[in-house]
Design a protein around this motif. Structure first.
Motif, PDB file in Angstrom:
ATOM      1  N   GLY A 128      30.912  40.282 -24.767  1.00 17.38           N
ATOM      2  CA  GLY A 128      31.556  41.356 -25.524  1.00 17.38           C
ATOM      3  C   GLY A 128      32.742  41.955 -24.794  1.00 17.38           C
ATOM      4  N   THR A 129      32.589  42.209 -23.501  1.00 18.97           N
ATOM      5  CA  THR A 129      33.696  42.782 -22.725  1.00 18.97           C
ATOM      6  C   THR A 129      34.862  41.814 -22.644  1.00 18.97           C
ATOM      7  OG1 THR A 129      32.107  44.049 -21.405  1.00 18.97           O
ATOM      8  CG2 THR A 129      34.321  43.782 -20.500  1.00 18.97           C
ATOM      9  N   LEU A 130      34.573  40.544 -22.412  1.00 18.70           N
ATOM     10  CA  LEU A 130      35.647  39.553 -22.315  1.00 18.70           C
ATOM     11  C   LEU A 130      36.364  39.385 -23.646  1.00 18.70           C
ATOM     12  CD1 LEU A 130      37.074  37.501 -20.503  1.00 18.70           C
ATOM     13  CD2 LEU A 130      35.346  35.820 -21.143  1.00 18.70           C
ATOM     14  N   ARG A 131      35.637  39.445 -24.734  1.00 20.31           N
ATOM     15  CA  ARG A 131      36.263  39.337 -26.054  1.00 20.31           C
ATOM     16  C   ARG A 131      37.172  40.537 -26.315  1.00 20.31           C
ATOM     17  NH1 ARG A 131      32.035  38.022 -28.227  1.00 20.31           N
ATOM     18  NH2 ARG A 131      31.308  40.064 -28.905  1.00 20.31           N
ATOM     19  N   THR A 132      36.745  41.725 -25.888  1.00 20.28           N
ATOM     20  CA  THR A 132      37.594  42.909 -26.032  1.00 20.28           C
ATOM     21  C   THR A 132      38.874  42.775 -25.214  1.00 20.28           C
ATOM     22  OG1 THR A 132      35.631  44.284 -26.398  1.00 20.28           O
ATOM     23  CG2 THR A 132      37.662  45.411 -25.748  1.00 20.28           C
ATOM     24  N   VAL A 133      38.754  42.256 -24.002  1.00 20.69           N
ATOM     25  CA  VAL A 133      39.934  42.049 -23.154  1.00 20.69           C
ATOM     26  C   VAL A 133      40.892  41.051 -23.794  1.00 20.69           C
ATOM     27  CG1 VAL A 133      40.702  41.134 -20.927  1.00 20.69           C
ATOM     28  CG2 VAL A 133      38.758  42.687 -21.029  1.00 20.69           C
ATOM     29  N   ALA A 134      40.354  39.993 -24.395  1.00 16.17           N
ATOM     30  CA  ALA A 134      41.207  38.988 -25.033  1.00 16.17           C
ATOM     31  C   ALA A 134      42.015  39.604 -26.179  1.00 16.17           C
ATOM     32  CB  ALA A 134      40.355  37.831 -25.547  1.00 16.17           C
ATOM     33  N   TRP A 135      41.367  40.376 -27.034  1.00 16.73           N
ATOM     34  CA  TRP A 135      42.093  41.012 -28.135  1.00 16.73           C
ATOM     35  C   TRP A 135      43.052  42.073 -27.629  1.00 16.73           C
ATOM     36  CZ3 TRP A 135      42.398  38.485 -32.343  1.00 16.73           C
ATOM     37  CH2 TRP A 135      41.330  37.718 -32.805  1.00 16.73           C
ATOM     38  N   LEU A 136      42.695  42.739 -26.531  1.00 18.54           N
ATOM     39  CA  LEU A 136      43.605  43.733 -25.962  1.00 18.54           C
ATOM     40  C   LEU A 136      44.866  43.071 -25.419  1.00 18.54           C
ATOM     41  CD1 LEU A 136      44.064  46.690 -25.170  1.00 18.54           C
ATOM     42  CD2 LEU A 136      42.895  46.213 -23.005  1.00 18.54           C
ATOM     43  N   LEU A 137      44.730  41.938 -24.754  1.00 18.15           N
ATOM     44  CA  LEU A 137      45.902  41.205 -24.260  1.00 18.15           C
ATOM     45  C   LEU A 137      46.778  40.738 -25.421  1.00 18.15           C
ATOM     46  CD1 LEU A 137      44.273  39.031 -21.438  1.00 18.15           C
ATOM     47  CD2 LEU A 137      45.816  40.979 -21.141  1.00 18.15           C
ATOM     48  N   LEU A 138      46.138  40.257 -26.478  1.00 20.70           N
ATOM     49  CA  LEU A 138      46.897  39.804 -27.644  1.00 20.70           C
ATOM     50  C   LEU A 138      47.673  40.955 -28.280  1.00 20.70           C
ATOM     51  CD1 LEU A 138      47.603  37.626 -29.734  1.00 20.70           C
ATOM     52  CD2 LEU A 138      45.466  38.191 -30.920  1.00 20.70           C
TER      53      LEU A 138
END
Length: 307
Positions: free
Chosen positions: A253-263
């Motif tokens: 969940g945290t990594l998925r949030t980071v991915a969308w935040l970078l995008l």
């Protein structure tokens, strides 16, 4: 430095920065989220209320209790009549506060055991003891007056969660992730700053860096989705897929949030840099020094004409 050389070096540094973004995020997540017991337990805690996870726990614990009964008690003729009571008791137990506490404690103990094996070089299997959960279920069955509940054995049965044969490979990868989790993000930021600083056209460099970061975040999100599908596809038929999917989603969940935040951040910066191209440059008003007024010529007194 010649402008062409500066542009080429800037492009190389920005490209390296964009390539390191998804790998840096992955390494940092593994090093600081998965390798920290407190964060791991916090991420897994909501699963105690997940219906699929509770159903999987009920099936696993219930089957373990029935196997123990078959091995130690001669009650096979009534096994079929006891099974529904055992299932209902375990399902009821998974809805209590005691189960949530046992869930958090079990995850903490398991995570500590795995970290100890990866860091200290222990070559034994990493196991978990389900005896406390069995004892809780036995107590509830006894209170419900289920036949033979008092005779259910509570043994300290070790359930392997990490085979010893895989420890050496996982230990090497774990050490690499611990180092990469710190230096890959730092290297990505350093390359981006140096690349933008060397660029001849810095607005273009900022736009390229932002778009590359957004692309890295999008690729990371896609990789997580593909990894979830592959993980579920490789499971044996007897493993509950919905429960494993819930665990995968909780861990990433945290990594998925980071991915969308970078995008999102990359696209926002790129759009801002693109829009600023059309704004007039702010120029400071230059004040010209006031020239002194020309001195007036002295007035001439009229002369009288001589007659």
């Amino acid at each position: 430095m010649p402008p062409r050389l500066r542009s080429a070096l800037s492009a190389v540094l920005i490209t390296l920065s964009c390539l390191l973004v998804p790998f840096g995020a992955l390494a940092a997540w593994a090093s600081y989220a998965l390798a920290d017991t407190g964060r791991y337990v916090t991420a897994m805690a909501p699963l105690a209320a997940d219906p699929d996870v509770r159903e999987a726990v009920a099936d696993t614990v219930g089957d373990g209790i029935l196997r123990a009964v078959d091995e130690h008690l001669d009650v096979r003729p009534v096994r079929g009549s006891v099974r529904p009571f055992v299932r209902d008791a375990v399902r009821s137990f998974t809805q209590t506060q005691a189960f949530r506490l046992a869930w958090d404690t079990g995850n903490r103990v398991t995570h500590d055991a795995v970290l100890r094996a990866l860091r200290e070089g222990d070559e034994r299997d990493v196991t978990v003891d389900l005896a406390p959960v069995t004892a809780q279920v036995k107590q509830q069955l006894t209170e419900d007056h289920v036949p033979l509940a008092q005779r259910i054995p509570v043994e300290h049965t070790a359930v392997a969660v990490l085979p010893a044969g895989e420890l050496s490979t996982l230990r090497k990868g774990f050490h690499v992730l611990e180092v990469a989790g710190l230096w890959l993000p730092v290297a990505a930021v350093a390359f981006a700053v140096c690349g933008i600083g060397l660029a001849v056209h810095r607005r273009r460099a900022v736009t390229a860096t932002a778009l590359g970061t957004a692309l890295g975040g999008g690729l990371l999100a896609a990789a997580l989705a593909v990894g979830r599908s592959l993980t579920l596809a490789d499971l044996p038929p007897d493993v509950p897929h919905p429960a494993v999917g819930a665990v995968y989603d909780a861990l990433t969940g945290t990594l998925r949030t980071v991915a969308w935040l970078l995008l999102g951040l990359g696209l926002a910066v790129a759009l801002t840099a693109w829009l600023t191209r059309y704004l007039p440059p702010a120029r400071a008003a230059r004040r010209r020094p006031e020239s002194p007024a020309p001195a007036s010529a002295p007035a001439r007194t009229p002369t009288r004409a001589r007659v």
